[in-house]
Design a protein around this motif. Structure first.
Motif, PDB file in Angstrom:
ATOM      1  N   HIS A   6       0.897  -1.161  -0.042  1.00  0.00           N
ATOM      2  CA  HIS A   6       0.023   0.158  -0.019  1.00  0.00           C
ATOM      3  C   HIS A   6       0.722   1.302  -0.007  1.00  0.00           C
ATOM      4  N   TRP A   7       2.046   1.176   0.521  1.00  0.00           N
ATOM      5  CA  TRP A   7       3.045   2.604   0.651  1.00  0.00           C
ATOM      6  C   TRP A   7       4.245   1.824   1.051  1.00  0.00           C
ATOM      7  N   VAL A   8       5.017   2.780   1.143  1.00  0.00           N
ATOM      8  CA  VAL A   8       6.585   2.852   1.468  1.00  0.00           C
ATOM      9  C   VAL A   8       7.119   3.488   2.547  1.00  0.00           C
ATOM     10  N   HIS A   9       7.692   2.819   3.544  1.00  0.00           N
ATOM     11  CA  HIS A   9       8.291   3.744   4.858  1.00  0.00           C
ATOM     12  C   HIS A   9       9.737   3.165   4.896  1.00  0.00           C
ATOM     13  N   THR A  10      10.549   4.209   5.378  1.00  0.00           N
ATOM     14  CA  THR A  10      12.115   3.726   5.713  1.00  0.00           C
ATOM     15  C   THR A  10      12.381   4.217   7.173  1.00  0.00           C
ATOM     16  N   SER A  11      12.899   3.391   7.813  1.00  0.00           N
ATOM     17  CA  SER A  11      13.076   3.412   9.117  1.00  0.00           C
ATOM     18  C   SER A  11      14.413   2.486   9.736  1.00  0.00           C
ATOM     19  N   GLU A  12      15.004   3.298  10.555  1.00  0.00           N
ATOM     20  CA  GLU A  12      16.296   2.493  11.187  1.00  0.00           C
ATOM     21  C   GLU A  12      16.075   2.203  12.697  1.00  0.00           C
ATOM     22  N   MET A  13      14.479   2.563  13.133  1.00  0.00           N
ATOM     23  CA  MET A  13      14.201   2.355  14.325  1.00  0.00           C
ATOM     24  C   MET A  13      14.303   0.858  14.875  1.00  0.00           C
ATOM     25  N   ALA A  14      14.704   0.313  16.171  1.00  0.00           N
ATOM     26  CA  ALA A  14      14.779  -0.796  16.484  1.00  0.00           C
ATOM     27  C   ALA A  14      13.279  -1.224  16.828  1.00  0.00           C
ATOM     28  N   ASP A  15      12.380  -0.304  17.030  1.00  0.00           N
ATOM     29  CA  ASP A  15      10.838  -0.743  17.109  1.00  0.00           C
ATOM     30  C   ASP A  15      10.289   0.239  16.339  1.00  0.00           C
ATOM     31  N   PRO A  16       9.973  -0.238  15.190  1.00  0.00           N
ATOM     32  CA  PRO A  16       9.348   0.604  14.194  1.00  0.00           C
ATOM     33  C   PRO A  16       7.564   0.433  14.324  1.00  0.00           C
ATOM     34  N   TYR A  17       7.378  -0.330  15.292  1.00  0.00           N
ATOM     35  CA  TYR A  17       5.783  -0.380  15.534  1.00  0.00           C
ATOM     36  C   TYR A  17       5.002   0.875  15.555  1.00  0.00           C
ATOM     37  N   GLU A  73       2.435  -1.420   4.721  1.00  0.00           N
ATOM     38  CA  GLU A  73       3.862  -0.805   4.261  1.00  0.00           C
ATOM     39  C   GLU A  73       4.932  -2.178   3.813  1.00  0.00           C
ATOM     40  N   LEU A  74       5.857  -1.492   2.887  1.00  0.00           N
ATOM     41  CA  LEU A  74       7.037  -1.911   2.564  1.00  0.00           C
ATOM     42  C   LEU A  74       8.080  -1.118   3.520  1.00  0.00           C
ATOM     43  N   LEU A  75       8.565  -1.723   4.392  1.00  0.00           N
ATOM     44  CA  LEU A  75       9.332  -1.150   5.332  1.00  0.00           C
ATOM     45  C   LEU A  75      10.819  -1.468   4.905  1.00  0.00           C
ATOM     46  N   LEU A  76      11.578  -0.299   4.567  1.00  0.00           N
ATOM     47  CA  LEU A  76      12.921  -0.526   4.045  1.00  0.00           C
ATOM     48  C   LEU A  76      14.021   0.063   5.253  1.00  0.00           C
ATOM     49  N   SER A  77      14.957  -0.988   5.178  1.00  0.00           N
ATOM     50  CA  SER A  77      16.116  -0.737   6.312  1.00  0.00           C
ATOM     51  C   SER A  77      17.415  -1.277   5.954  1.00  0.00           C
ATOM     52  N   ALA A  78      18.560  -0.418   6.305  1.00  0.00           N
ATOM     53  CA  ALA A  78      19.723  -0.864   6.039  1.00  0.00           C
ATOM     54  C   ALA A  78      20.342  -1.486   7.222  1.00  0.00           C
ATOM     55  N   GLY A  79      19.739  -1.648   8.361  1.00  0.00           N
ATOM     56  CA  GLY A  79      20.199  -2.394   9.409  1.00  0.00           C
ATOM     57  C   GLY A  79      21.159  -1.605  10.420  1.00  0.00           C
ATOM     58  N   PHE A 110      15.562  -5.023   2.848  1.00  0.00           N
ATOM     59  CA  PHE A 110      17.016  -5.006   3.670  1.00  0.00           C
ATOM     60  C   PHE A 110      17.924  -4.607   2.342  1.00  0.00           C
ATOM     61  N   GLY A 111      18.449  -3.354   2.783  1.00  0.00           N
ATOM     62  CA  GLY A 111      19.465  -2.788   2.007  1.00  0.00           C
ATOM     63  C   GLY A 111      21.101  -3.473   2.162  1.00  0.00           C
ATOM     64  N   VAL A 112      21.386  -4.018   1.501  1.00  0.00           N
ATOM     65  CA  VAL A 112      22.860  -4.696   1.566  1.00  0.00           C
ATOM     66  C   VAL A 112      23.854  -3.385   1.154  1.00  0.00           C
ATOM     67  N   ALA A 113      24.853  -3.080   2.121  1.00  0.00           N
ATOM     68  CA  ALA A 113      25.560  -2.083   1.970  1.00  0.00           C
ATOM     69  C   ALA A 113      24.929  -0.730   2.422  1.00  0.00           C
ATOM     70  N   PRO A 114      25.541   0.402   3.149  1.00  0.00           N
ATOM     71  CA  PRO A 114      26.871   0.178   3.371  1.00  0.00           C
ATOM     72  C   PRO A 114      27.129  -0.534   4.793  1.00  0.00           C
ATOM     73  N   VAL A 115      26.151  -0.745   5.413  1.00  0.00           N
ATOM     74  CA  VAL A 115      26.319  -1.308   6.730  1.00  0.00           C
ATOM     75  C   VAL A 115      26.592  -2.827   6.952  1.00  0.00           C
ATOM     76  N   HIS A 116      25.957  -3.584   6.026  1.00  0.00           N
ATOM     77  CA  HIS A 116      25.816  -5.060   6.084  1.00  0.00           C
ATOM     78  C   HIS A 116      26.350  -5.502   4.498  1.00  0.00           C
ATOM     79  N   ASP A 117      27.002  -6.431   4.491  1.00  0.00           N
ATOM     80  CA  ASP A 117      27.493  -6.997   3.037  1.00  0.00           C
ATOM     81  C   ASP A 117      26.334  -7.923   2.758  1.00  0.00           C
ATOM     82  N   THR A 118      26.007  -8.592   3.638  1.00  0.00           N
ATOM     83  CA  THR A 118      24.775  -9.571   3.166  1.00  0.00           C
ATOM     84  C   THR A 118      23.500  -9.482   4.111  1.00  0.00           C
ATOM     85  N   VAL A 119      22.332  -9.953   3.934  1.00  0.00           N
ATOM     86  CA  VAL A 119      21.249 -10.015   4.857  1.00  0.00           C
ATOM     87  C   VAL A 119      21.611 -10.976   5.781  1.00  0.00           C
TER      88      VAL A 119
END
Length: 507
Positions: free
Chosen positions: A53-64, A71-77, A108-117
């Motif tokens: 339905h929509w997209v949201h980006t968050s790096e919160m440990a608790d996105p609730y 949502e499609l939640l996007l995070s780089a970890g 889950f975005g690969v790089a720059p924080v994590h090389d793999t999921v």
């Protein structure tokens, strides 16, 4: 080093209801099919069963607290603590919070924080049934969001086009000689389901489409009672529409008109975006076809009728009906069927007038001259010249003759042509006297006079005259032969025909 932030348990109350955006959802399969994104699903249910339905980006440990659902939640970890690993509960709690909030998928975005999921994240998503997408380094989160909005815009445009085409198709069906069955058929086709019109007593008046099973049919009948208003004072107020799902079928009922008891019922195997709008448009059309006119305009028409019956001249009554001048339209359905009252009302609505007279196999409509009739599917129309109210009877005759000629020539619409003629050079009194004397032998026989008039207007065609008069061609031959004997003249002579035609125009 401080302890990693642990997710809080999901609250059981005070959760705001899920908000559905105005745009249609995007299938996850459509997002995965975008080669420019190169997304890859690593875990979760099949993409065919997931919509975004929509997209949201968050790096919160608790996105609730920041999710609405869908949502499609996007995070780089970035939020993942260094101590988090397969042996800890961090990933399981993190995914559980997203699932509890109604998140549709996790990217889950690969790089720059994590090389793999992280494998623990893959396992947690698999355990909780949350689709997990790998976002490659070359794909930005803003690019993913833009792709989702583009897909939503395309889906919305396709939905609007589908709704618009359906509304136009339903309006065209409402103007046919059988408007109610036509609207139901078109609605059933558009929704790939079943449509039924219930009368005030709950009986099925008309239906169309593939009939459902007895369980679904019974449930739809009961659902119709939910929206049907009560009869007596103090009865409950009924909703305008109601929905239900029975045996895999999506049901909907719509109350028609201003409380007259008619209900539209719809059953369809799948509920697509825009279906409610299409069904609502059909309900409006059916309300016009089945409802009574309870407006000031209807009162004015009743007043005009009473005044005419009490002897008021037409020119005094006409202002109650609207601005003039007026045209008279005679309409006949294609084929030999007698038009139903609902079909006549629908024809009048299409022509822009409620002044309709369903007289036998012909419908007569009095239309303001500014609303030029156009050809209508399923009808043959004859249109008079624009006249003042005192010339309504003459216009009625013009429309009848135009209709007869239109049917004989198989023309959907024919207008009466009025232009100066040689006959207008003769004083009307002298012309009328000449016509009366010339046509006296046949004037006492209206059938002969009308047959002669029609036969001359169609250039002596036996077949077309028979069609125009709805008689056998041999009857036409017999009548014309009798006219020739009574008039003691040769009807094959063009001069005779011309003189008779001028005389008939003065009758």
């Amino acid at each position: 080093m401080p302890d990693p932030v642990q997710p809080k348990p999901a609250p059981s109350v005070n959760r705001p209801p899920e908000t559905v955006p105005p745009t249609p959802p995007v299938p996850l399969t459509a997002l995965l099919a975008r080669e420019d994104l190169a997304l890859r699903q690593l875990a979760g249910p099949p993409a065919e069963d997931v919509v975004i339905h929509w997209v949201h980006t968050s790096e919160m440990a608790d996105p609730y607290p920041y999710l609405l659902g869908g949502e499609l939640l996007l995070s780089a970890g970035v939020h993942i603590p260094e101590a988090a690993g397969p042996a800890t509960a961090y990933f399981d709690d993190y995914v559980a919070r997203i699932t509890a909030a109604g998140g549709a998928a996790l990217g889950f975005g690969v790089a720059p924080v994590h090389d793999t999921v992280p494998e623990a994240l893959v396992a947690a998503c698999a355990a909780h049934g949350l689709p997990l997408l790998e976002v490659p380094p070359r794909t930005t989160f803003s690019g993913v969001a833009r792709a989702v909005w583009q897909l939503m815009a395309r889906a919305r445009l396709a939905e609007l086009r589908r709704v618009t085409e359906a509304q136009q198709s339903l309006a065209a069906a409402a103007s046919r000689p059988d408007p109610v069955p036509s609207v139901l058929r078109r609605l059933a086709q558009r929704l790939s389901g079943w449509a039924v019109l219930y009368g005030p007593e709950g009986t099925e008046i008309a239906r169309a489409g593939r009939e459902p099973g007895g369980e679904v049919r019974g449930a739809l009948t009961r659902l119709a009672e939910v929206v049907r208003p009560g009869d007596g004072p103090g009865e409950r107020s009924a909703p305008a529409s109601a929905t239900d799902t029975v045996a895999g079928s999506h049901l909907a009922a719509y109350a028609l008109g201003a409380g007259h008891g008619f209900v539209l019922g719809v059953a369809e195997p799948e509920r697509a975006a825009g279906d409610h709008t299409i069904a609502s448009a059909a309900a409006v059309l059916l309300s016009l076809l089945t409802g009574e006119q309870q407006s000031g305009t209807g009162a004015a028409r009743s007043s005009a009728l009473v005044r005419l019956l009490l002897g008021a001249p037409p020119e005094e009554v006409a202002p109650l009906l609207g601005d003039g001048p007026w045209t008279v339209v005679h309409a006949r359905p294609d084929g030999d069927d007698t038009p139903e009252p609902l079909a006549a009302s629908a024809l009048g609505a299409t022509l822009g007038s409620a002044l309709v007279d369903p007289s036998g196999d012909v419908v007569r409509v009095l239309v303001p001259a500014g609303r030029a009739p156009a050809p209508l599917p399923g009808w043959t129309l004859g249109v008079s010249a624009a006249v003042a109210p005192h010339d309504w009877p003459a216009a009625d005759t013009q429309a009848a003759r135009a209709l007869a000629r239109a049917r004989a020539t198989r023309t959907p619409l024919l207008r009466h042509g009025s232009r100066p003629a040689l006959a207008d050079l003769v004083p009307s009194g002298e012309a009328a006297a000449h016509a009366e004397a010339l046509l006296a032998p046949v004037a006492a026989h209206p059938a002969l006079t009308e047959t002669l008039r029609t036969w001359l207007s169609l250039h002596g065609s036996w077949d077309r005259t028979a069609v125009a008069l709805s008689v056998h061609r041999n009857t036409v031959r017999q009548r014309i032969a009798r006219c020739a004997r009574l008039l003691e003249t040769d009807l094959d002579d063009p001069d005779v025909r011309m003189e008779l035609w001028f005389a008939l125009r003065r009758m």
